[in-house]
Design a protein around this motif. Structure first.
Motif, PDB file in Angstrom:
ATOM      1  N   PHE A 216      -0.434   6.179  -5.193  1.00  0.00           N
ATOM      2  CA  PHE A 216      -1.359   7.284  -5.435  1.00  0.00           C
ATOM      3  C   PHE A 216      -0.620   8.586  -5.178  1.00  0.00           C
ATOM      4  CE2 PHE A 216      -4.058   3.890  -5.582  1.00  0.00           C
ATOM      5  CZ  PHE A 216      -4.021   3.173  -4.397  1.00  0.00           C
ATOM      6  N   LEU A 217      -0.436   9.337  -6.222  1.00  0.00           N
ATOM      7  CA  LEU A 217       0.390  10.525  -6.128  1.00  0.00           C
ATOM      8  C   LEU A 217      -0.459  11.719  -5.705  1.00  0.00           C
ATOM      9  CD1 LEU A 217       2.523   9.966  -9.323  1.00  0.00           C
ATOM     10  CD2 LEU A 217       3.022   9.308  -6.983  1.00  0.00           C
ATOM     11  N   ASN A 218      -0.727  11.837  -4.429  1.00  0.00           N
ATOM     12  CA  ASN A 218      -1.381  13.032  -3.908  1.00  0.00           C
ATOM     13  C   ASN A 218      -0.846  13.326  -2.529  1.00  0.00           C
ATOM     14  OD1 ASN A 218      -2.875  11.475  -1.952  1.00  0.00           O
ATOM     15  ND2 ASN A 218      -4.291  10.914  -3.577  1.00  0.00           N
ATOM     16  N   GLU A 219      -1.367  14.393  -1.930  1.00  0.00           N
ATOM     17  CA  GLU A 219      -0.781  14.858  -0.677  1.00  0.00           C
ATOM     18  C   GLU A 219      -1.039  13.917   0.487  1.00  0.00           C
ATOM     19  OE1 GLU A 219      -4.921  16.503  -1.162  1.00  0.00           O
ATOM     20  OE2 GLU A 219      -3.122  16.223  -2.380  1.00  0.00           O
ATOM     21  N   ASN A 220      -1.979  12.994   0.350  1.00  0.00           N
ATOM     22  CA  ASN A 220      -2.336  12.127   1.470  1.00  0.00           C
ATOM     23  C   ASN A 220      -1.465  10.881   1.561  1.00  0.00           C
ATOM     24  OD1 ASN A 220      -4.472  13.826   2.227  1.00  0.00           O
ATOM     25  ND2 ASN A 220      -5.782  12.910   0.670  1.00  0.00           N
ATOM     26  N   TYR A 221      -0.745  10.559   0.499  1.00  0.00           N
ATOM     27  CA  TYR A 221       0.012   9.320   0.484  1.00  0.00           C
ATOM     28  C   TYR A 221       1.414   9.578  -0.048  1.00  0.00           C
ATOM     29  CZ  TYR A 221      -4.571   7.150   0.957  1.00  0.00           C
ATOM     30  OH  TYR A 221      -5.820   6.794   1.387  1.00  0.00           O
ATOM     31  N   VAL A 222       2.359   8.803   0.460  1.00  0.00           N
ATOM     32  CA  VAL A 222       3.700   8.809  -0.107  1.00  0.00           C
ATOM     33  C   VAL A 222       3.877   7.508  -0.868  1.00  0.00           C
ATOM     34  CG1 VAL A 222       4.632  10.279   1.704  1.00  0.00           C
ATOM     35  CG2 VAL A 222       4.657   7.812   2.004  1.00  0.00           C
ATOM     36  N   ILE A 223       4.789   7.509  -1.811  1.00  0.00           N
ATOM     37  CA  ILE A 223       4.945   6.328  -2.648  1.00  0.00           C
ATOM     38  C   ILE A 223       5.546   5.190  -1.830  1.00  0.00           C
ATOM     39  CG2 ILE A 223       5.188   7.666  -4.767  1.00  0.00           C
ATOM     40  CD1 ILE A 223       8.201   7.240  -4.566  1.00  0.00           C
ATOM     41  N   PRO A 224       5.178   3.953  -2.130  1.00  0.00           N
ATOM     42  CA  PRO A 224       5.795   2.809  -1.439  1.00  0.00           C
ATOM     43  C   PRO A 224       7.244   2.637  -1.877  1.00  0.00           C
ATOM     44  CG  PRO A 224       4.338   2.048  -3.187  1.00  0.00           C
ATOM     45  CD  PRO A 224       4.161   3.535  -3.115  1.00  0.00           C
ATOM     46  N   LYS A 225       7.988   1.903  -1.097  1.00  0.00           N
ATOM     47  CA  LYS A 225       9.392   1.620  -1.399  1.00  0.00           C
ATOM     48  C   LYS A 225       9.561   0.117  -1.560  1.00  0.00           C
ATOM     49  CE  LYS A 225      10.842   5.900  -1.060  1.00  0.00           C
ATOM     50  NZ  LYS A 225      11.373   6.635  -2.237  1.00  0.00           N
ATOM     51  N   ILE A 226      10.101  -0.301  -2.698  1.00  0.00           N
ATOM     52  CA  ILE A 226      10.206  -1.726  -3.026  1.00  0.00           C
ATOM     53  C   ILE A 226      11.664  -2.089  -3.299  1.00  0.00           C
ATOM     54  CG2 ILE A 226       9.305  -3.581  -4.460  1.00  0.00           C
ATOM     55  CD1 ILE A 226       7.133  -1.970  -3.031  1.00  0.00           C
ATOM     56  N   THR A 227      12.105  -3.158  -2.665  1.00  0.00           N
ATOM     57  CA  THR A 227      13.423  -3.727  -2.951  1.00  0.00           C
ATOM     58  C   THR A 227      13.226  -5.194  -3.296  1.00  0.00           C
ATOM     59  OG1 THR A 227      14.534  -2.218  -1.413  1.00  0.00           O
ATOM     60  CG2 THR A 227      15.726  -4.213  -2.050  1.00  0.00           C
ATOM     61  N   MET A 228      13.748  -5.617  -4.442  1.00  0.00           N
ATOM     62  CA  MET A 228      13.603  -7.006  -4.892  1.00  0.00           C
ATOM     63  C   MET A 228      14.966  -7.533  -5.327  1.00  0.00           C
ATOM     64  SD  MET A 228      10.090  -6.588  -7.152  1.00  0.00           S
ATOM     65  CE  MET A 228      10.173  -8.306  -7.674  1.00  0.00           C
ATOM     66  N   VAL A 229      15.425  -8.594  -4.658  1.00  0.00           N
ATOM     67  CA  VAL A 229      16.741  -9.164  -4.945  1.00  0.00           C
ATOM     68  C   VAL A 229      16.619 -10.684  -5.045  1.00  0.00           C
ATOM     69  CG1 VAL A 229      19.119  -9.422  -4.151  1.00  0.00           C
ATOM     70  CG2 VAL A 229      17.892  -7.278  -3.727  1.00  0.00           C
ATOM     71  N   ASN A 230      16.995 -11.233  -6.182  1.00  0.00           N
ATOM     72  CA  ASN A 230      17.112 -12.688  -6.381  1.00  0.00           C
ATOM     73  C   ASN A 230      15.812 -13.446  -6.091  1.00  0.00           C
ATOM     74  OD1 ASN A 230      19.827 -12.329  -7.049  1.00  0.00           O
ATOM     75  ND2 ASN A 230      20.506 -12.641  -4.945  1.00  0.00           N
ATOM     76  N   ASN A 231      14.683 -12.884  -6.486  1.00  0.00           N
ATOM     77  CA  ASN A 231      13.408 -13.575  -6.347  1.00  0.00           C
ATOM     78  C   ASN A 231      13.035 -14.265  -7.651  1.00  0.00           C
ATOM     79  OD1 ASN A 231      12.425 -12.419  -3.602  1.00  0.00           O
ATOM     80  ND2 ASN A 231      13.037 -10.603  -4.769  1.00  0.00           N
TER      81      ASN A 231
ATOM     82  N   TYR B 192       0.833  -1.197   0.000  1.00  0.00           N
ATOM     83  CA  TYR B 192       0.000   0.000   0.000  1.00  0.00           C
ATOM     84  C   TYR B 192       0.873   1.255   0.000  1.00  0.00           C
ATOM     85  CZ  TYR B 192      -4.267  -2.654   0.748  1.00  0.00           C
ATOM     86  OH  TYR B 192      -5.332  -3.508   0.582  1.00  0.00           O
ATOM     87  N   PRO B 193       0.285   2.411  -0.346  1.00  0.00           N
ATOM     88  CA  PRO B 193       1.052   3.662  -0.330  1.00  0.00           C
ATOM     89  C   PRO B 193       1.706   3.888   1.024  1.00  0.00           C
ATOM     90  CG  PRO B 193      -1.086   4.011  -1.348  1.00  0.00           C
ATOM     91  CD  PRO B 193      -1.103   2.619  -0.796  1.00  0.00           C
ATOM     92  N   GLY B 194       2.960   4.257   0.996  1.00  0.00           N
ATOM     93  CA  GLY B 194       3.685   4.487   2.238  1.00  0.00           C
ATOM     94  C   GLY B 194       4.300   3.249   2.841  1.00  0.00           C
ATOM     95  N   GLY B 195       3.992   2.076   2.301  1.00  0.00           N
ATOM     96  CA  GLY B 195       4.563   0.840   2.806  1.00  0.00           C
ATOM     97  C   GLY B 195       5.957   0.593   2.250  1.00  0.00           C
ATOM     98  N   THR B 196       6.746  -0.170   2.993  1.00  0.00           N
ATOM     99  CA  THR B 196       8.100  -0.531   2.567  1.00  0.00           C
ATOM    100  C   THR B 196       8.192  -2.045   2.519  1.00  0.00           C
ATOM    101  OG1 THR B 196       9.040   1.442   3.599  1.00  0.00           O
ATOM    102  CG2 THR B 196      10.562  -0.359   3.080  1.00  0.00           C
ATOM    103  N   CYS B 197       8.590  -2.580   1.367  1.00  0.00           N
ATOM    104  CA  CYS B 197       8.628  -4.028   1.181  1.00  0.00           C
ATOM    105  C   CYS B 197       9.984  -4.436   0.609  1.00  0.00           C
ATOM    106  CB  CYS B 197       7.497  -4.469   0.249  1.00  0.00           C
ATOM    107  SG  CYS B 197       7.417  -6.242  -0.027  1.00  0.00           S
ATOM    108  N   THR B 198      10.645  -5.358   1.288  1.00  0.00           N
ATOM    109  CA  THR B 198      11.928  -5.886   0.839  1.00  0.00           C
ATOM    110  C   THR B 198      11.785  -7.390   0.643  1.00  0.00           C
ATOM    111  OG1 THR B 198      13.132  -4.185   2.070  1.00  0.00           O
ATOM    112  CG2 THR B 198      14.377  -6.118   1.367  1.00  0.00           C
TER     113      THR B 198
END
Length: 699
Positions: A551-566, A527-533
């Motif tokens: 969702f690019l608006n003032e209420n949410y920040v973009i999620p952060k995704i890291t994907m390695v060797n999946n 979800y927006p604002g979530g961090t997933c590794t």
């Protein structure tokens, strides 16, 4: 939710176009058999259903074992007096019931109601035309007289006969049947009192208060179904404030379809119980506010006073209206299936963390269905040795994981010994604890039984789960929901049945060396604002591999995704899907400029393309490698190369985008990994996913 195809089209309509108005259904056209009732075959002649006596025919439905052509032929004669039959089942009230049986119409499927409202009852009407369209629909299908019904209220039930129908008022003209049949909570309703009540009502009753008495001839099937559709509409779909809304939209598309979907999603346990409770609460609040607003508006409508007190009342009325509008917007967010899916329900379990024990001690909880001496010896050697902790430790024993988790305080550890454990409901982890299996994941199985919003719900600041196999059944929100804090999942197997892992706003999730499969939705939702590794995992045989909500608006920040060797493979849709708005908030605010652009030959789709191109120009930065059966080397750290690849992919699909008339579509997006949200994408493999490796869902 896609609507399934009907088993057979309505007789006589195979070559006809959809009617523009609800009145397009002719009287002689008969509605198709519903669901499992479609197998009803020819029946022997039944007694005349128009008599007022309570006697009913006991002839049972006889299945038709003829050929398909013969069955279809009998369907076209539905309602014919020459071949009497019914396609509807009898709703039996029991052998000791006072009233005759009625038609069974309250078990209709979603697509049956959907088609009735879309094609016949409401069609493309505006909100101001709902009553007119409904009246025309009833006029084409209802028998005008000669049928009996049970008039039901909260206080009594009484058998009546319909002698006329006033379609424009959605009412029936009735009279009491002889002999008089009535059930009431109070003994005061005698036949004379009931006759007086009908006279006060001028013998006119709302059609939705009538349940048609069962008749095997098939003559009143359409009448029973039509009344059921109207009854359901005014009970579950129509809102008293709908007619206050803008009249420039298709009422079915904007209101009926989302509310109908929500109703069936709730019936089928697809909506979290907390969200259902919130929706019902807000609906009640909105109805109360609307009644107050109507009373206020009526109280000032006949006055022309400009006094200070009157002005204060107007201000209070505006505040009341604004509160009502806010509630209506929240209801629409929950009602709309797309928005409900996109934004999700941001909640946590509500379970408060216990914190540390007053004594300051930390407990190790050991779970085993049967503790053997050899197992205990191994545990002391590998996990419970005082030498490893440099101090004495307190140990508590449990027979199931659920009781162990619920007994935990901050800093505790739960060790689950080999075995197959079945838990009822959810596991709530509100404190920072470790839940680990002692052995291989396939030897330590925790299976969820019973209804719950999610199987495992985490709100602790630091939670670690390792070396377990989790098997999920019937959980609405998935096998694991991380609402807040950080959760680490390592060396686990997740066997999903509904949806997979949900990483909510502001939550952090690390999944390492684990296997996830079987989700009917996405394997992992971020979800927006979530961090997933994700490091070294397998995600396969799900509807989508990973779904990212941006969702690019003032209420949410973009999620952060890291994907390695999946390894993400064999998913029905895409390996990775990004959900995002098709038009940015800036574009929506400049709708006037867009309209002028359309006048100059620029379509709405062109505006979307332009906005997407601008976003890709701003993305820039390096693109990490992805895809392929083998691990690729990282691409050059050159923003120009990233932009060129992204724009090339955009231009390749531009023709398809221009053909899309709505903002709800999914398409392949080879430039997805250029997005800012992807922190690191290295060494992943994407194989045999049904629609490709990457896609974008624009709403």
């Amino acid at each position: 939710m896609a609507e399934p195809e009907l088993e057979r089209p309505l007789p006589g309509e195979e070559e006809e176009e959809r009617p523009a108005r609800s009145g397009a259904v002719e009287k002689e056209e008969e509605e198709e058999p519903r669901g499992d009732e479609a197998e009803g075959g020819p029946l022997p002649p039944a007694s005349d259903g128009s008599s007022c006596g309570p006697e009913e025919s006991n002839n049972a439905l006889e299945p038709d074992e003829d050929s398909e052509d013969s069955e279809c032929g009998s369907c076209s004669d539905l309602g014919s007096r020459d071949q009497p039959r019914t396609a509807l089942q009898r709703h039996s009230l029991g052998s000791n019931a006072l009233f005759p049986d009625t038609f069974q119409t309250n078990n209709l499927l979603f697509y049956e109601r959907f088609k009735a409202y879309q094609d016949y009852m409401l069609a493309d009407c505006k909100v101001s035309e709902v009553k007119e369209f409904t009246a025309e629909y009833l006029e084409k299908l209802l028998e005008p007289s000669g049928w009996r019904a049970v008039w039901r209220t909260n206080v009594f039930e009484v058998l009546v006969e319909v002698v006329d129908v006033e379609y424009s008022a959605l009412k029936a003209v009735v009279r009491l049947c002889e002999p008089f049949l009535c059930e009431t909570r109070e003994s005061a309703f005698t036949q004379e009192r009931m006759q007086e009540l009908l006279e006060l009502k001028e013998h006119r009753l709302l059609l939705q208060e009538l349940w048609v008495v069962f008749d095997e001839s098939g003559e009143f099937d359409q009448t029973a179904l039509a009344i059921e559709h109207v009854r359901f509409f005014y009970k579950h779909i129509w809102r008293s404030w709908d007619e206050e809304d803008d009249d420039d939209f298709d009422y079915f598309v904007r209101c009926v379809e989302p509310r109908l979907r929500l109703h069936y999603d709730i019936l089928e346990d697809r909506v979290p119980s907390a969200l259902v409770a919130e929706y019902q609460s807000r609906l009640s609040q909105c109805e109360e506010l609307y009644r107050k607003f109507l009373d206020f508006r009526n109280s000032i409508s006949g006055t022309d006073s400009d006094s200070e007190a009157e002005n204060v009342s107007v201000v209070e009325g505006m505040k009341l209206y604004e509160r009502m509008e806010q509630l209506k917007q929240k209801l629409k967010l929950i009602e709309n299936p797309l928005l409900r899916y996109v934004f999700g329900y941001q909640k946590h379990s509500g379970l408060k963390a216990k914190g540390e024990r007053p004594s300051g001690t930390v407990v190790t909880h050991v779970v085993s269905s049967a503790m053997m001496s050899s197992l205990l010896q191994c545990l002391f050697r590998d996990k419970l040795s005082p030498d490893a902790f440099h101090e004495e430790i307190e140990i508590q024993f449990h027979r199931d994981p659920q009781s162990a988790v619920h007994a935990c305080h901050e800093g505790d550890r739960v060790i689950v010994c080999p075995g197959h454990y079945v838990v009822e409901g959810a596991l709530y982890i509100a404190d920072s604890i470790e839940l680990e299996g002692y052995g291989l994941p396939d030897d330590i199985v925790i299976e969820e039984r019973g209804k719950a919003d999610a199987f495992v719900e985490c709100t602790g600041a630091n939670v670690k789960i390792s070396s377990l196999k989790l098997i999920q059944h019937d959980a609405v929100e998935g096998i694991l929901s991380v609402h807040q804090g950080k959760t680490i999942l390592e060396n686990c197997v997740l066997q999903c049945e509904t949806t997979g892992v949900a990483v909510r706003t502001s939550a952090e999730f690390l999944m390492k060396n684990s296997d996830l499969y079987g989700a009917k939705g996405a394997g992992i939702e971020v979800y927006p604002g979530g961090t997933c590794t994700l490091i070294g995992n397998g995600i396969h045989h799900c509807k989508e591999g990973i779904l990212i909500k941006d969702f690019l608006n003032e209420n949410y920040v973009i999620p952060k995704i890291t994907m390695v060797n999946n390894v993400i493979h064999n998913n029905e849709g895409y390996g990775v899907v990004l959900v995002k708005p098709a038009v940015s908030p800036d574009v929506k605010e400049n709708s006037l400029e867009s309209a002028e652009g359309e006048k100059n030959g620029e379509s709405a789709a062109d505006a979307v393309i332009g906005e997407c191109e601008e976003q890709h120009k701003q993305a820039g930065g390096a693109m990490d490698s992805y895809g392929g059966d083998a691990v690729s080397e990282p691409m050059e750290d050159n923003s120009e190369i990233a932009n060129e690849l992204s724009l090339a992919s955009l231009k390749k699909n531009q023709a398809n985008k221009k053909r899309l008339s709505s903002l709800r579509f999914t398409e392949a997006d080879d430039g997805l990994m250029a997005q800012e949200m992807f922190v690191s994408i290295v060494g992943n493999q994407f194989k045999w996913n049904g629609k490709g490796s990457f896609g974008t869902f624009l709403y």
